[in-house]
Design an enzyme around this catalytic site. Sequence first.
Site, PDB file in Angstrom:
ATOM      1  N   ASP A  84      -4.691   1.028  -9.934  1.00 36.45           N
ATOM      2  CA  ASP A  84      -6.112   0.600 -10.088  1.00 36.45           C
ATOM      3  C   ASP A  84      -6.623   0.393 -11.606  1.00 36.45           C
ATOM      4  O   ASP A  84      -7.268  -0.726 -11.711  1.00 36.45           O
ATOM      5  CB  ASP A  84      -6.908   1.801  -9.504  1.00 36.45           C
ATOM      6  CG  ASP A  84      -6.597   2.059  -8.030  1.00 36.45           C
ATOM      7  OD1 ASP A  84      -5.833   1.372  -7.323  1.00 36.45           O
ATOM      8  OD2 ASP A  84      -7.042   3.306  -7.588  1.00 36.45           O
ATOM      9  N   GLU A 120       0.670  -1.227  -0.082  1.00 34.82           N
ATOM     10  CA  GLU A 120       0.093   0.237   0.019  1.00 34.82           C
ATOM     11  C   GLU A 120       0.927   1.263  -0.117  1.00 34.82           C
ATOM     12  O   GLU A 120       1.948   1.303   0.724  1.00 34.82           O
ATOM     13  CB  GLU A 120      -0.895   0.100   1.073  1.00 34.82           C
ATOM     14  CG  GLU A 120      -2.167   0.548   0.876  1.00 34.82           C
ATOM     15  CD  GLU A 120      -3.020  -0.379  -0.036  1.00 34.82           C
ATOM     16  OE1 GLU A 120      -3.041   0.156  -1.117  1.00 34.82           O
ATOM     17  OE2 GLU A 120      -3.462  -1.375   0.233  1.00 34.82           O
TER      18      GLU A 120
END
Length: 390
Positions: free
Chosen positions: A170, A32
Amino acid sequence: MKSHLYKEFNKLFNKEAENAYFSPGRVNLIGEHIDYNGGLVMPCAITFGTYLLVSPNNEGVLRFRSLNFEDKPDIALQNNYTKTGEKWFNYPLGIFEYFLKDGHDLQGLDMLFYGDIPISSGLSSSASIEVVTAFALNDLFDAGYSKLDLVKLAKSVENNFIGVNCGIMDQFAVAFGEKNKALMLNCDTLDYQAVDSNLGDHILAIINTNKPRKLAESKYNERVQECQAALTALKQELDINNLCDIDTATFNQHSYLITDGVILKRAQHVIEENDRVKLAAVALSNNNLAEFGRLMYASHDSLRDLYEVSGQELDAIVAYSKNDVNVAGARMTGAGFGGCAIALVKESAFDDFSTNVIEYYTSKIGYAPSVYRSLIGDGVGELEPSVIRG
């Protein structure tokens, strides 16, 4: 709802939909705040996403309809467009703008969108809309883009048309996702490896905090700037282009170059998290869910303590999960500041997990989360009518 999409299209436009497409949402299993630091991430496509039904029209009009939003704009085809407030149709409209800017000859389209991704949850509903629109236009008008071209185009829309300074993860994940595989993606080179992700008797639980996370209003851009400051400091002695060009051992040898304590914590998270992704790929490949779960918990702790992008809502979900014997691992996923956590839960115990985590969370936070079960699914593609009609 998806079984009614063809009927809804017919009701809205008084004709049949000629083509149907689907693009998934995504979760990041681990890695992340790495995508803008040139490192490794491990997202996967999920089985929630965005459906798009399309038919051409001869009026030169783009008709945007959605079963999720009330806005019903009819927009004439023209050479360029600008963003309209915070409306949902900005995402597909930005895709049209880029196709037209590249010189493609488009025609009017009647479009019905439906998404079953929770909005503002951090599961990339925006990337899903962008990629399904780009894939559909590429198919319908034979534009000749590769899948990677579409990913880059969709990221440009997010950055320049929408105005969110996101990385490429994404859009990449929702385009290139594969069933039962995670994608270990190098965000600097865009090289990737599909990692077998046989979860065995576990499934992916997605727990939405129901605290909306709006990236543009969060401290996301602040974290990007802090990482740049760390990189600048390390460059005094290291020939690197990204924080993730070095491993933890090298960082520890040169960490004295970063004199600001907060900046030091940000860099420590990024570099250690990048190393965790490498270990996680090995664990998944070896079907070692216990080790993968340990790495998930370590990732969350780092995001909470070093990167400071978690919050009491996400922490409550992970705290509960650590004490549930049916959970192999859990962590926040996405940029943080609300949004979702994920957990690897034994399928036979999913209902109990759902009931108990909702009860625990509500007692701590004061309102309930939403819990979903998902598998690791495929990326964007055209659908056969029977998939929706049933």
